[in-house]
Design a protein around this motif. Structure first.
Motif, short mmCIF file in Angstrom:
data_model
loop_
_atom_site.label_atom_id
_atom_site.label_comp_id
_atom_site.label_asym_id
_atom_site.label_seq_id
_atom_site.Cartn_x
_atom_site.Cartn_y
_atom_site.Cartn_z
N ARG A 29 38.58 31.36 50.49
CA ARG A 29 39.79 32.68 50.48
C ARG A 29 38.66 33.99 50.66
O ARG A 29 39.06 34.64 51.25
CB ARG A 29 40.87 32.58 49.66
CG ARG A 29 41.65 31.64 50.02
CD ARG A 29 42.77 31.79 48.78
NE ARG A 29 43.58 31.01 49.26
CZ ARG A 29 43.87 29.98 48.19
NH1 ARG A 29 42.80 29.16 47.32
NH2 ARG A 29 44.51 28.92 47.92
N GLU A 30 37.41 33.95 49.94
CA GLU A 30 36.71 35.40 49.31
C GLU A 30 35.82 35.45 50.98
O GLU A 30 35.68 36.17 50.92
CB GLU A 30 35.97 35.07 48.95
CG GLU A 30 34.97 35.49 48.18
CD GLU A 30 35.71 36.93 48.35
OE1 GLU A 30 35.49 38.44 47.78
OE2 GLU A 30 37.01 37.80 47.67
N LYS A 31 35.22 34.34 51.61
CA LYS A 31 34.31 34.06 52.76
C LYS A 31 35.33 35.44 53.88
O LYS A 31 35.04 35.80 54.76
CB LYS A 31 33.73 33.22 53.16
CG LYS A 31 32.87 32.63 52.07
CD LYS A 31 31.93 33.30 51.94
CE LYS A 31 30.90 32.79 50.51
NZ LYS A 31 29.52 33.88 50.67
N ILE A 32 36.38 34.01 53.97
CA ILE A 32 37.72 35.35 54.76
C ILE A 32 38.08 36.04 54.88
O ILE A 32 37.72 36.98 55.76
CB ILE A 32 39.16 33.82 54.95
CG1 ILE A 32 38.51 32.31 55.59
CG2 ILE A 32 39.94 34.93 55.73
CD1 ILE A 32 40.05 31.69 55.73
N ARG A 33 37.70 36.58 53.93
CA ARG A 33 38.40 38.46 53.24
C ARG A 33 36.94 38.85 53.66
O ARG A 33 37.30 40.43 54.15
CB ARG A 33 38.56 38.32 51.50
CG ARG A 33 39.94 38.51 51.79
CD ARG A 33 40.72 39.04 50.16
NE ARG A 33 40.89 37.90 49.07
CZ ARG A 33 40.20 37.08 48.33
NH1 ARG A 33 39.89 37.17 48.70
NH2 ARG A 33 41.48 36.07 48.53
N GLU A 34 35.56 38.92 53.24
CA GLU A 34 34.34 39.23 53.62
C GLU A 34 34.54 39.38 55.12
O GLU A 34 34.28 41.11 56.08
CB GLU A 34 33.67 38.88 53.09
CG GLU A 34 33.07 38.40 52.03
CD GLU A 34 31.62 37.77 51.44
OE1 GLU A 34 31.19 37.03 52.22
OE2 GLU A 34 31.95 37.49 50.35
N ILE A 35 35.18 38.25 56.36
CA ILE A 35 34.55 38.40 57.84
C ILE A 35 35.78 39.37 57.91
O ILE A 35 35.18 39.80 58.82
CB ILE A 35 34.68 37.29 58.21
CG1 ILE A 35 33.71 35.51 57.84
CG2 ILE A 35 35.16 37.20 58.93
CD1 ILE A 35 34.13 34.45 57.64
N ILE A 36 36.67 39.19 58.02
CA ILE A 36 37.70 39.98 57.82
C ILE A 36 37.09 41.78 57.34
O ILE A 36 37.38 42.64 58.79
CB ILE A 36 38.91 39.91 57.20
CG1 ILE A 36 39.62 38.06 58.09
CG2 ILE A 36 40.16 41.04 57.50
CD1 ILE A 36 40.60 38.29 57.18
N GLU A 37 36.86 41.86 56.48
CA GLU A 37 36.43 43.50 55.86
C GLU A 37 35.10 43.69 56.80
O GLU A 37 35.35 45.22 57.56
CB GLU A 37 36.21 43.56 54.51
CG GLU A 37 38.12 43.66 53.43
CD GLU A 37 37.05 43.42 52.34
OE1 GLU A 37 36.05 43.59 51.96
OE2 GLU A 37 37.76 42.53 51.11
N LEU A 38 34.50 43.01 57.45
CA LEU A 38 33.66 43.20 57.99
C LEU A 38 33.79 43.41 59.68
O LEU A 38 33.64 44.33 60.56
CB LEU A 38 32.19 42.23 58.34
CG LEU A 38 31.24 41.90 56.55
CD1 LEU A 38 30.92 40.80 57.08
CD2 LEU A 38 30.49 43.35 56.64
N ALA A 39 34.74 42.94 60.36
CA ALA A 39 35.67 43.00 61.24
C ALA A 39 35.84 44.07 61.30
O ALA A 39 35.94 44.77 62.41
CB ALA A 39 36.14 41.40 61.93
N ASP A 40 36.81 44.29 60.89
CA ASP A 40 37.80 45.70 60.87
C ASP A 40 37.04 47.13 60.93
O ASP A 40 36.75 47.66 61.58
CB ASP A 40 38.26 45.64 59.34
CG ASP A 40 39.92 44.98 59.26
OD1 ASP A 40 40.10 44.34 60.60
OD2 ASP A 40 40.49 44.85 58.38
#
Length: 63
Positions: A29-40
């Motif tokens: 879950r944390e890795k997915i959150r990080e990827i979404i933030e980086l994509a944003d």
């Protein structure tokens, strides 16, 4: 079509998160959150650079 792919990924992720040990699910879950933030932030290239850097460090450690 994109919605179908996302629905499929979401379904797979939900199933996997229930099967994995809680600490693994939390990490995912944390890795997915990080990827979404980086994509944003349009900064996914930074993530790739870090992964490549880690691969190089791992290769150096092996020798």
């Amino acid at each position: 079509m994109v919605q179908t792919i996302m629905d499929s990924l979401t379904e797979i992720l939900e199933i996997k998160l229930q099967k994995w040990q809680p600490d693994i699910a939390t990490q995912v879950r944390e890795k997915i959150r990080e990827i979404i933030e980086l994509a944003d932030q349009d900064a996914l290239d930074i993530l790739r650079s870090r992964a490549i850097e880690q691969e190089v460090l791992d290769l150096l450690d092996e020798s």
